[in-house]
Design an enzyme around this catalytic site. Structure first.
Site, PDB file in Angstrom:
ATOM      1  N   LYS A 121       0.818  -1.220   0.000  1.00  0.00           N
ATOM      2  CA  LYS A 121       0.000   0.000   0.000  1.00  0.00           C
ATOM      3  C   LYS A 121       0.852   1.269   0.000  1.00  0.00           C
ATOM      4  O   LYS A 121       0.601   2.202  -0.768  1.00  0.00           O
ATOM      5  CB  LYS A 121      -0.920   0.016   1.228  1.00  0.00           C
ATOM      6  CG  LYS A 121      -1.965  -1.080   1.262  1.00  0.00           C
ATOM      7  CD  LYS A 121      -2.885  -0.931   2.462  1.00  0.00           C
ATOM      8  CE  LYS A 121      -2.207  -1.190   3.793  1.00  0.00           C
ATOM      9  NZ  LYS A 121      -1.806  -2.585   3.963  1.00  0.00           N
ATOM     10  N   THR A 122       1.829   1.309   0.890  1.00  0.00           N
ATOM     11  CA  THR A 122       2.624   2.530   1.022  1.00  0.00           C
ATOM     12  C   THR A 122       3.379   2.834  -0.263  1.00  0.00           C
ATOM     13  O   THR A 122       3.409   3.981  -0.734  1.00  0.00           O
ATOM     14  CB  THR A 122       3.602   2.399   2.200  1.00  0.00           C
ATOM     15  OG1 THR A 122       2.855   2.248   3.414  1.00  0.00           O
ATOM     16  CG2 THR A 122       4.488   3.625   2.317  1.00  0.00           C
ATOM     17  N   GLU A 165      -3.591   5.993   1.438  1.00  0.00           N
ATOM     18  CA  GLU A 165      -3.387   4.605   1.817  1.00  0.00           C
ATOM     19  C   GLU A 165      -4.590   4.160   2.649  1.00  0.00           C
ATOM     20  O   GLU A 165      -4.985   4.836   3.605  1.00  0.00           O
ATOM     21  CB  GLU A 165      -2.103   4.484   2.629  1.00  0.00           C
ATOM     22  CG  GLU A 165      -1.718   3.069   2.975  1.00  0.00           C
ATOM     23  CD  GLU A 165      -0.309   2.989   3.535  1.00  0.00           C
ATOM     24  OE1 GLU A 165      -0.059   2.057   4.317  1.00  0.00           O
ATOM     25  OE2 GLU A 165       0.539   3.840   3.194  1.00  0.00           O
TER      26      GLU A 165
END
Length: 463
Positions: A121-122, A165
């Protein structure tokens, strides 16, 4: 007060303001004109960066840190009910806002892209934020890690796109209403909150159902869990798949490693498109393709976006080079789930040529170690040698019988050269004793193992 700032948040108080998610929201609110205050357990570069933004940051948790004129208290799921500032908020009758609801409010009126998945995600959020910025679109963004400096995890932009995110760990991503959502993968994790894969699927289905009418779900065609999610959704939302699978809508034709970079070729709308990804590893290349597909779904030309993705050069803790001493490079990895550990170790193996790879690994959470300790040990077998630290508890209390020995035993059973190091202060000496010129050292885990990188470099420099 800037437009779009919820009235209840004009003087917010954040409990745990130094956390990755909390600090980003605090930073955006400060940029929108709010008088931000909060507290955190310890001093950090993030706390200093927030102070530079005008925020008041207290160290430690105490009832008198909560100002009488605060308009709300923002918390994450990690904050316990007996926190003295939370108790004081109840006494004052202040509204308590969950981090995810605060972030959802910041997205209101904009075009949100929400990036979800068990892993990646990051990185994917960062790739989108950097690429859209490089194109002059001035997005707002909230990321779970710093791009290049403390406090660079969030920005209030002047454009109409908001990249965020979306954290599934506590189901908080159900608060968002994205125009475009990305699901990179779906695996069982966060065992304190999810009892089964069925619960995980149900949670991601709820997230997908929150996409606004006419919006798009971008989802992996390669990952089994993501494919199962697509099957369950059964056309209830417009879906664009990506990956190396032959049936992917955005099909990856090749990923060619080029040292610490990759060259990626995709088939998009019956046209081939080749672009560079400035970080190593197949999983990062696939994250870049997910970012590309999401931007295209938002109406950005693929050729423009693919060129801008090359501007992304990494995010802190995601295979971040910390330095070199005595011919040894030290690299920091946030990987803490077996899938992430395997992906990062395979990426480094591909980039390292014949160099040895050494790992200082710190398990994260007792519940995760209990459920996935054996898989973590098997992942460490991909390294040439490893030092395994004690478990970083974060928000959890110890679980009887659950220690890092579960990982050590599994690693040895898989043929790994692994050493248990119970005193964190002894890790630099242990790693330096293993290392020789040409080696790569990874500090790996989601806890404070990241702080050991500079200490390992200092110890290596003494050899």
């Amino acid at each position: 007060m800037a437009p779009g700032l919820p009235v209840a948040m004009d003087r917010p108080h954040f409990i745990g303001i130094g956390g990755a998610g909390m600090s980003g929201i605090a930073r955006i609110l400060a940029q929108r004109g709010a008088a931000v205050a909060g507290s955190d357990a310890k001093e950090s570069a993030t706390a200093d960066a927030l102070r530079e933004q005008g925020a008041v940051v207290h160290i430690g948790h105490a009832a008198d840190h909560l100002a009488d004129d605060a308009t709300c208290v923002v918390v994450s799921s990690a904050i316990r009910p007996d926190n003295p500032e939370l108790v004081r908020a109840a006494e004052l009758g202040l509204p308590v806002v969950h981090r995810s609801d605060a972030l959802a409010a910041l997205m209101d009126g904009l075009r949100p892209i929400a990036v979800a998945g068990t892993h990646g995600k990051t990185t994917t959020t960062s790739m989108l934020a950097v690429a859209l910025s490089a194109l002059g679109l001035n997005p707002s963004y909230a990321i779970g890690g710093d791009l290049d400096a403390p406090g660079s995890n969030a920005l209030h932009g002047t454009g109409d796109i908001f990249v965020a995110e979306a954290d599934e760990s506590d189901r908080s991503f159900h608060a968002y209403r994205p125009e475009v959502a990305i699901v990179l993968n779906v695996e069982l994790d966060h065992h304190a909150n999810y009892a089964s894969m069925e619960e995980i699927y149900e949670s991601f289905e709820t997230f997908a159902a929150r996409i606004v009418p006419g919006g798009t779900l971008v989802v992996s065609a390669d990952h089994p869990g993501a494919r199962e999610l697509t099957r369950r959704l059964d056309g209830t939302v417009r879906t664009v798949t990506y990956g190396e699978a032959e049936d992917a809508d955005v099909r990856v034709l090749s990923i060619v490693p080029q040292g610490l970079r990759s060259e990626v070729t995709v088939l998009l709308d019956d046209r081939k498109l080749t672009f560079a990804v400035s970080v190593p590893g197949r999983h990062y290349a696939l994250n870049a393709v997910a970012a590309l597909a999401a931007g295209v779904a938002l109406g950005i030309p693929a050729a423009d976006l693919s060129g801008a993705i090359a501007a992304y050069t990494g995010v802190k803790r995601r295979l971040q080079l910390k330095g070199e001493a005595a011919g040894v490079q030290v690299i920091d990895s946030y990987a803490h789930h077996p899938t992430e550990m395997t992906a990062d170790l395979e990426a480094m193996r591909a980039a390292a040529g014949g160099s040895r790879i050494l790992v200082a690994f710190q398990p994260h959470l007792f519940s995760r170690t209990r459920e996935l300790g054996k898989e973590m040990g098997r992942a460490l077998a991909l390294a040439d040698a490893s030092a395994v630290l004690d478990i970083y508890p974060a928000r959890e209390d110890p679980i009887p019988g659950v220690t890092s020995e579960l990982i050590v035993e599994a690693a040895r059973a898989a043929g790994a050269d692994v050493t248990a190091v119970h005193d964190r202060d002894e890790v630099p000496e242990a790693v330096a004793g293993m290392a020789r010129p040409g080696d790569l050292v990874l500090t790996m885990g989601a806890g404070d193992v990241t702080d050991l990188g500079p200490r390992i470099l200092d110890r290596l420099a003494q050899q």
